[in-house]
Write a protein that holds these residues in place. Structure first.
Motif, PDB file in Angstrom:
ATOM      1  N   ASP A 152     -38.227   0.696  29.761  1.00 28.43           N
ATOM      2  CA  ASP A 152     -37.361   1.594  29.006  1.00 28.43           C
ATOM      3  C   ASP A 152     -36.053   0.910  28.575  1.00 28.43           C
ATOM      4  N   CYS A 153     -35.957  -0.398  28.797  1.00 32.41           N
ATOM      5  CA  CYS A 153     -34.749  -1.154  28.482  1.00 32.41           C
ATOM      6  C   CYS A 153     -35.043  -2.229  27.442  1.00 32.41           C
ATOM      7  N   ASP A 154     -33.987  -2.650  26.738  1.00 36.59           N
ATOM      8  CA  ASP A 154     -34.122  -3.813  25.872  1.00 36.59           C
ATOM      9  C   ASP A 154     -34.377  -5.025  26.757  1.00 36.59           C
ATOM     10  N   PRO A 155     -35.197  -5.964  26.308  1.00 33.98           N
ATOM     11  CA  PRO A 155     -35.443  -7.172  27.111  1.00 33.98           C
ATOM     12  C   PRO A 155     -34.135  -7.869  27.489  1.00 33.98           C
ATOM     13  N   GLY A 156     -33.978  -8.155  28.775  1.00 33.50           N
ATOM     14  CA  GLY A 156     -32.792  -8.852  29.251  1.00 33.50           C
ATOM     15  C   GLY A 156     -31.574  -7.980  29.479  1.00 33.50           C
ATOM     16  N   ALA A 157     -31.715  -6.663  29.378  1.00 28.84           N
ATOM     17  CA  ALA A 157     -30.561  -5.769  29.551  1.00 28.84           C
ATOM     18  C   ALA A 157     -30.805  -4.748  30.654  1.00 28.84           C
ATOM     19  N   ALA A 158     -31.475  -5.155  31.706  1.00 29.43           N
ATOM     20  CA  ALA A 158     -31.822  -4.235  32.789  1.00 29.43           C
ATOM     21  C   ALA A 158     -30.599  -3.837  33.594  1.00 29.43           C
ATOM     22  N   PRO A 159     -30.477  -2.552  33.904  1.00 37.36           N
ATOM     23  CA  PRO A 159     -29.386  -2.118  34.785  1.00 37.36           C
ATOM     24  C   PRO A 159     -29.620  -2.638  36.209  1.00 37.36           C
ATOM     25  N   CYS A 160     -28.574  -2.652  36.992  1.00 37.44           N
ATOM     26  CA  CYS A 160     -28.670  -3.228  38.335  1.00 37.44           C
ATOM     27  C   CYS A 160     -29.008  -2.203  39.407  1.00 37.44           C
ATOM     28  N   VAL A 161     -29.432  -1.037  39.011  1.00 33.30           N
ATOM     29  CA  VAL A 161     -29.734   0.020  39.968  1.00 33.30           C
ATOM     30  C   VAL A 161     -31.232  -0.020  40.278  1.00 33.30           C
ATOM     31  N   GLY A 162     -31.597  -0.848  41.226  1.00 30.98           N
ATOM     32  CA  GLY A 162     -32.996  -1.025  41.578  1.00 30.98           C
ATOM     33  C   GLY A 162     -33.665   0.261  42.022  1.00 30.98           C
ATOM     34  N   ALA A 163     -32.929   1.142  42.685  1.00 31.99           N
ATOM     35  CA  ALA A 163     -33.512   2.393  43.175  1.00 31.99           C
ATOM     36  C   ALA A 163     -34.084   3.234  42.035  1.00 31.99           C
ATOM     37  N   ALA A 164     -33.508   3.146  40.847  1.00 29.75           N
ATOM     38  CA  ALA A 164     -34.007   3.901  39.696  1.00 29.75           C
ATOM     39  C   ALA A 164     -35.389   3.416  39.264  1.00 29.75           C
ATOM     40  N   TYR A 165     -35.757   2.209  39.677  1.00 33.11           N
ATOM     41  CA  TYR A 165     -37.051   1.619  39.325  1.00 33.11           C
ATOM     42  C   TYR A 165     -37.918   1.383  40.560  1.00 33.11           C
ATOM     43  N   MET A 166     -37.539   2.003  41.676  1.00 28.99           N
ATOM     44  CA  MET A 166     -38.265   1.856  42.938  1.00 28.99           C
ATOM     45  C   MET A 166     -38.356   0.396  43.372  1.00 28.99           C
ATOM     46  N   PRO A 219     -36.826  -2.715  45.664  1.00 30.26           N
ATOM     47  CA  PRO A 219     -35.911  -3.150  46.716  1.00 30.26           C
ATOM     48  C   PRO A 219     -34.824  -4.003  46.053  1.00 30.26           C
ATOM     49  N   THR A 220     -33.619  -3.907  46.560  1.00 29.49           N
ATOM     50  CA  THR A 220     -32.490  -4.572  45.917  1.00 29.49           C
ATOM     51  C   THR A 220     -31.637  -5.313  46.937  1.00 29.49           C
ATOM     52  N   VAL A 221     -31.199  -6.497  46.539  1.00 27.71           N
ATOM     53  CA  VAL A 221     -30.242  -7.271  47.326  1.00 27.71           C
ATOM     54  C   VAL A 221     -29.037  -7.485  46.435  1.00 27.71           C
ATOM     55  N   ILE A 222     -27.853  -7.181  46.945  1.00 26.29           N
ATOM     56  CA  ILE A 222     -26.622  -7.315  46.166  1.00 26.29           C
ATOM     57  C   ILE A 222     -25.721  -8.358  46.816  1.00 26.29           C
ATOM     58  N   ASP A 223     -25.093  -9.153  45.973  1.00 27.84           N
ATOM     59  CA  ASP A 223     -24.180 -10.161  46.506  1.00 27.84           C
ATOM     60  C   ASP A 223     -22.949  -9.480  47.104  1.00 27.84           C
ATOM     61  N   ASP A 224     -22.491 -10.018  48.221  1.00 28.63           N
ATOM     62  CA  ASP A 224     -21.327  -9.456  48.934  1.00 28.63           C
ATOM     63  C   ASP A 224     -20.099  -9.307  48.039  1.00 28.63           C
ATOM     64  N   SER A 225     -19.944 -10.181  47.068  1.00 29.79           N
ATOM     65  CA  SER A 225     -18.735 -10.166  46.236  1.00 29.79           C
ATOM     66  C   SER A 225     -18.634  -8.935  45.338  1.00 29.79           C
ATOM     67  N   PHE A 228     -19.825   2.828  42.891  1.00 26.59           N
ATOM     68  CA  PHE A 228     -20.846   1.787  42.802  1.00 26.59           C
ATOM     69  C   PHE A 228     -21.379   1.455  44.198  1.00 26.59           C
ATOM     70  N   ASP A 229     -20.481   1.329  45.176  1.00 27.76           N
ATOM     71  CA  ASP A 229     -20.905   1.058  46.549  1.00 27.76           C
ATOM     72  C   ASP A 229     -21.830   2.163  47.054  1.00 27.76           C
ATOM     73  N   ALA A 230     -21.501   3.419  46.737  1.00 25.71           N
ATOM     74  CA  ALA A 230     -22.348   4.547  47.153  1.00 25.71           C
ATOM     75  C   ALA A 230     -23.701   4.481  46.446  1.00 25.71           C
ATOM     76  N   LEU A 231     -23.701   4.145  45.164  1.00 22.82           N
ATOM     77  CA  LEU A 231     -24.936   4.029  44.396  1.00 22.82           C
ATOM     78  C   LEU A 231     -25.844   2.941  44.966  1.00 22.82           C
ATOM     79  N   MET A 232     -25.236   1.884  45.461  1.00 17.88           N
ATOM     80  CA  MET A 232     -25.988   0.732  45.973  1.00 17.88           C
ATOM     81  C   MET A 232     -26.135   0.757  47.495  1.00 17.88           C
ATOM     82  N   ARG A 233     -25.886   1.878  48.129  1.00 16.64           N
ATOM     83  CA  ARG A 233     -25.853   1.944  49.593  1.00 16.64           C
ATOM     84  C   ARG A 233     -27.164   1.543  50.265  1.00 16.64           C
TER      85      ARG A 233
END
Length: 137
Positions: free
Chosen positions: A74-88, A90-96, A121-126
């Motif tokens: 549902d996204c343009d190629p190369g423009a994926a949002p970083c909310v992995g949960a929306a796409y089922m 698993p997600t790893v986020i950099d500490d920074s 954002f922190d809550a979204l990525m919890r």
């Protein structure tokens, strides 16, 4: 939502939208034998596959282009949002990218960013796993 001129890369996006590259979260789809997962890093960094592989204790690599298109259909190629949960995914986020005042990320096209308070954002990525997974370009 922040509109900006069409861009191809995350660093071009940060510049066009006048946002700090270290606060623009970009998505990198990673391929593992068990299936894909999402690595979320600042736009001015690149994924350190060795660190990520060590952290997850799995063999992995960058996902091929066709897998990106399948997962983010549902996204343009190369423009994926970083909310992995929306796409089922698993997600790893950099500490920074945690504990910031503001965070931006792609909205699924090459002309729109989502801007959020860092706490939101922190809550979204919890449910994402955290770690030091990137390195400078």
């Amino acid at each position: 939502m922040i509109r900006h001129p069409y861009t191809v890369t995350a660093s071009e996006c940060a510049e066009a939208a006048h946002v700090p590259g270290d606060k623009l979260a970009k998505s990198v789809l990673i391929h593992m034998e068990e299936g894909p997962f999402l690595a979320v890093i600042p736009s001015d960094q690149k994924v350190d596959l060795h660190k990520l592989q060590s952290m997850l204790d799995r063999r992995l690599g960058l996902a091929p282009e066709f897998e990106l298109d399948q997962v983010f259909d549902d996204c343009d190629p190369g423009a994926a949002p970083c909310v992995g949960a929306a796409y089922m995914l698993p997600t790893v986020i950099d500490d920074s990218l945690t504990g910031l005042d503001r965070v931006w990320f792609e909205a699924g096209d090459h002309k729109t960013l989502v801007e959020m308070r860092g706490a939101d954002f922190d809550a979204l990525m919890r449910h994402a796993r955290n770690g030091a997974i990137c390195t400078q370009h």
